[in-house]
Every structure is written in structure tokens, then in C-alpha cells.
Design a protein around this motif. Structure first.
Motif, PDB file in Angstrom:
ATOM      1  N   ARG A 130      -2.864   4.286   9.134  1.00 42.61           N
ATOM      2  CA  ARG A 130      -1.220   4.431   8.580  1.00 42.61           C
ATOM      3  C   ARG A 130      -1.280   5.682   7.912  1.00 42.61           C
ATOM      4  O   ARG A 130      -0.348   6.616   8.256  1.00 42.61           O
ATOM      5  N   ALA A 131      -2.230   5.843   6.728  1.00 49.36           N
ATOM      6  CA  ALA A 131      -1.866   6.774   5.934  1.00 49.36           C
ATOM      7  C   ALA A 131      -2.320   8.180   6.455  1.00 49.36           C
ATOM      8  O   ALA A 131      -1.804   9.024   6.328  1.00 49.36           O
ATOM      9  N   PRO A 164       0.747  -1.075  -0.096  1.00 51.46           N
ATOM     10  CA  PRO A 164       0.001   0.084   0.017  1.00 51.46           C
ATOM     11  C   PRO A 164       0.917   1.316  -0.095  1.00 51.46           C
ATOM     12  O   PRO A 164       2.028   1.378   0.512  1.00 51.46           O
ATOM     13  N   VAL A 165       0.189   2.295  -0.649  1.00 56.21           N
ATOM     14  CA  VAL A 165       1.153   3.528  -0.814  1.00 56.21           C
ATOM     15  C   VAL A 165       0.236   4.592  -0.793  1.00 56.21           C
ATOM     16  O   VAL A 165      -1.290   4.472  -0.894  1.00 56.21           O
ATOM     17  N   ILE A 166       0.655   5.744  -0.557  1.00 62.23           N
ATOM     18  CA  ILE A 166      -0.096   7.169  -0.879  1.00 62.23           C
ATOM     19  C   ILE A 166       0.273   7.763  -1.883  1.00 62.23           C
ATOM     20  O   ILE A 166       1.716   7.586  -2.190  1.00 62.23           O
ATOM     21  N   GLU A 199      -5.008  22.984   3.271  1.00 59.85           N
ATOM     22  CA  GLU A 199      -5.902  21.849   3.504  1.00 59.85           C
ATOM     23  C   GLU A 199      -5.697  20.464   2.446  1.00 59.85           C
ATOM     24  O   GLU A 199      -5.032  20.803   1.605  1.00 59.85           O
ATOM     25  N   ALA A 200      -5.909  19.489   3.187  1.00 57.54           N
ATOM     26  CA  ALA A 200      -5.737  18.129   2.393  1.00 57.54           C
ATOM     27  C   ALA A 200      -6.714  17.178   2.597  1.00 57.54           C
ATOM     28  O   ALA A 200      -7.627  17.240   3.826  1.00 57.54           O
ATOM     29  N   MET A 201      -6.960  16.020   1.770  1.00 59.97           N
ATOM     30  CA  MET A 201      -7.777  15.143   1.895  1.00 59.97           C
ATOM     31  C   MET A 201      -7.372  13.792   1.373  1.00 59.97           C
ATOM     32  O   MET A 201      -6.631  13.858   0.532  1.00 59.97           O
ATOM     33  N   LEU A 202      -7.187  12.953   2.242  1.00 55.38           N
ATOM     34  CA  LEU A 202      -6.955  11.618   1.823  1.00 55.38           C
ATOM     35  C   LEU A 202      -8.208  11.013   1.103  1.00 55.38           C
ATOM     36  O   LEU A 202      -9.336  11.012   1.595  1.00 55.38           O
ATOM     37  N   ILE A 203      -7.940  10.289  -0.204  1.00 53.43           N
ATOM     38  CA  ILE A 203      -8.910   9.821  -0.988  1.00 53.43           C
ATOM     39  C   ILE A 203      -8.776   8.303  -0.894  1.00 53.43           C
ATOM     40  O   ILE A 203      -7.807   7.675  -1.298  1.00 53.43           O
TER      41      ILE A 203
END
Length: 306
Positions: free
Chosen positions: A134-135, A60-62, A75-79
Motif C-alpha cells: 500500500r505504501a 500505519p503511515v508514511i 527519485e525517491a526511496m521508501l524506507i
């Protein structure tokens, strides 16, 4: 310029790109330390047929997409892309969304999370949440590197990815893996979350494919309750934006309705948009002049959060 100098210039340019964080790919876990993994012959698959479908994720990665610094809001959003916990609709509900967010000055961070597997995992039902926690911690740890406000990091999930996002939003404090390093000292709680046509409940109104893929064909009632996210809302659940189509035949709109009611019951700020038509899996809905407004409405909602 000779070939050697050209090569060195290319390496330097690549290094600058990585430092700036543009389209940077980062592994979630240190090499050889991926929790709940089992050595197997299973390998990641990527199929392109209209959209990019990724399955059997092993590492797994981002994937980080950043706006220019002059446009960045911090601002950020994890998708979390959807796909019934069987695939990831990686561009449709992932990288396309990240690029949209960049246009609004926000970082878009696509999470390529592991999908439940009896072949390469133990306790497979825990694995997506393990990667999601973790992300969030990893992004918060590297907030300064990516020019982010560590207190303005949210999540956005679609369909089964919405189920994972809601699971993270309600169970961010659960211990589902042993801490490995300084990253795991960071909070896994999202500051806000948005859920698009999400799978929420594993009760009668669920999406059967997502339920089966995550917790099996004949799960216990305890397991069903654990992954029915409307049952796990607390006052600490982050503010939530929900959008769903009333004619969704794959994931009934009752999923969003029951989650909205649970948020209201616990005093959590929540906004719900139910569109009369749109079906399931409409992503940015750019060809629908009414439905496509969800994305701008979400951004406005985020900007108005205190």
C-alpha cells in the motif's frame, strides 16, 4: 497584527507546508478500513533511549521528507526501519536516512508499518507486506504532488526492514488484501531496492527473533519457504543493491550472499558490498571512515541504473 490574523496566517503557512510535502505524514489507509486489523486495547508505544523505538503500530503511515525543488532529482526511496519485527528503529534506520537522501536530492519516505501482533491482527504474517504494498502504491499515486518520477521510486530496508523490503521486491504482485480505492490501481513494484544487513532467509542462517515474530514459533515448511525471499526471486525482481558486514553475528552475511546468488541466477542486476567489520545495525556508520561509504555507493549505483 491582531491575534485572529496571526492565527489565520499560521493556518495558511501550515497549509503551504503540507502542499509542498515537507515532512508530511499521510495515513496508508482510509479511516476504519485497515486490512487484517482487529479491535483491541493495544496502543502504539514510543520509547526514546539513544534512538527512537516504535512498537505496536496501530495506524500505519508514511512520513515524507523532500529536498528543495531546485535540488530534487525526482527519485525517491521508501524506507523500512528494522527491529526484528518487534520494534521500529524509527530515527536510526528511518528519519535519519530520509534526511541523508534529501541531501542527495532524493525524497526519503519513512514507512511506519504495522508489526505482527496476535492481539490486534488476523493473519499477522501478511500485515507488514500489506502495508508495504500500500505504501508503494500511495507514493506512486501522489508522485506529481511530491515532484517525483513515478518510474524512479525505490525501497531501502534494514535488518528485518530489509526482509520486508525484499518480500515486497519479490512478491509485489501477490494479492494480500482486497483493493479499496484508486490507490490500489497503482503498481506495487519498486523500481529498485537496497537492502542493508537484511534478514533474507528463514532457513538455518536466519535471525530467529524476526522469524518467530513474523510466522510464529513452529511454522510449517510452506510458510518458511514463502518468507525465505531467496526462493521467490524472479526475473521481474527489481535491481538490487546489498550491503552487509562480514562479522554480523545477529544476521549472518550468508543472508545477503544467498539473495545475491538468487538474483544472479534469475538475471537480475545486483551489486553486493561485504565489509569486513561493522557488526549489525550500523545505520549510516558515520563514525567509521570506511563503512560509511555504503550510502554514497548506493546513491551512485542508483544514478547509474538505466
Amino acid at each position: 497584527m491582531n491575534n485572529k490574523k496571526l492565527f489565520l496566517f499560521g493556518i495558511l503557512l501550515l497549509g503551504c507546508t503540507l502542499v509542498n510535502g515537507q515532512d508530511t505524514i499521510m495515513p496508508l489507509w482510509p479511516e476504519g478500513k485497515i486490512p487484517n486489523s482487529i479491535a483491541s486495547d493495544e496502543r502504539e508505544k514510543r520509547i526514546i533511549n539513544g534512538i527512537v523505538r516504535v512498537s505496536s503500530v496501530q495506524e500505519p503511515v508514511i512520513e515524507v521528507y523532500l529536498p528543495s525543488r531546485s535540488n530534487a532529482t525526482g527519485e525517491a526511496m521508501l524506507i523500512f526501519p528494522g527491529g526484528g519485527y518487534g520494534i521500529l528503529a524509527y530515527d536510526w534506520e528511518g528519519t535519519d536516512i530520509a534526511k541523508f537522501l534529501n541531501g542527495k536530492g532524493m525524497a526519503g519516505i519513512v514507512v511506519k508499518y504495522r508489526l505482527p501482533s496476535d492481539t490486534s491482527q488476523k493473519n499477522k504474517h501478511e500485515v507488514p507486506l500489506i502495508d508495504a504494498q500500500r505504501a508503494m502504491r500511495l507514493v506512486r499515486k501522489h508522485a506529481a504532488r511530491f515532484n517525483l518520477d513515478a518510474q524512479r521510486i525505490g525501497i531501502l530496508g534494514f535488518s528485518a526492514g530489509g526482509h520486508l523490503a525484499a518480500t515486497l521486491g519479490t512478491r509485489f504482485g501477490d494479492t494480500v488484501y482486497a483493493p479499496l480505492d484508486d490507490v490500489d490501481k497503482e503498481s506495487a513494484r519498486p523500481d529498485f531496492m537496497a537492502l542493508g544487513y537484511p534478514v533474507i532467509t528463514f532457513g538455518s542462517q536466519t535471525h530467529q527473533g524476526s522469524k518467530k515474530n513474523l510466522i510464529g514459533k513452529d511454522p510449517s515448511q510452506k510458510m518458511v519457504a514463502l518468507y525465505s525471499n531467496e526462493k521467490n526471486v524472479t526475473p521481474q525482481t527489481p535491481p538490487t543493491f546489498l550491503f552487509h558486514a562480514g562479522d554480523d553475528e545477529a544476521v549472518p552475511v550468508e543472508n545477503s550472499l544467498v539473495f545475491y546468488a538468487a538474483l544472479q541466477d534469475k538475471g537480475v542486476a545486483a551489486t553486493l558490498f561485504v565489509y569486513p567489520k561493522g557488526g549489525h545495525g550500523f545505520s549510516l556508520a558515520l563514525k567509521d571512515p570506511f563503512l560509511k561509504e555504503w550510502s554514497d555507493q548506493m546513491v551512485q549505483w542508483i544514478r547509474n541504473l538505466k
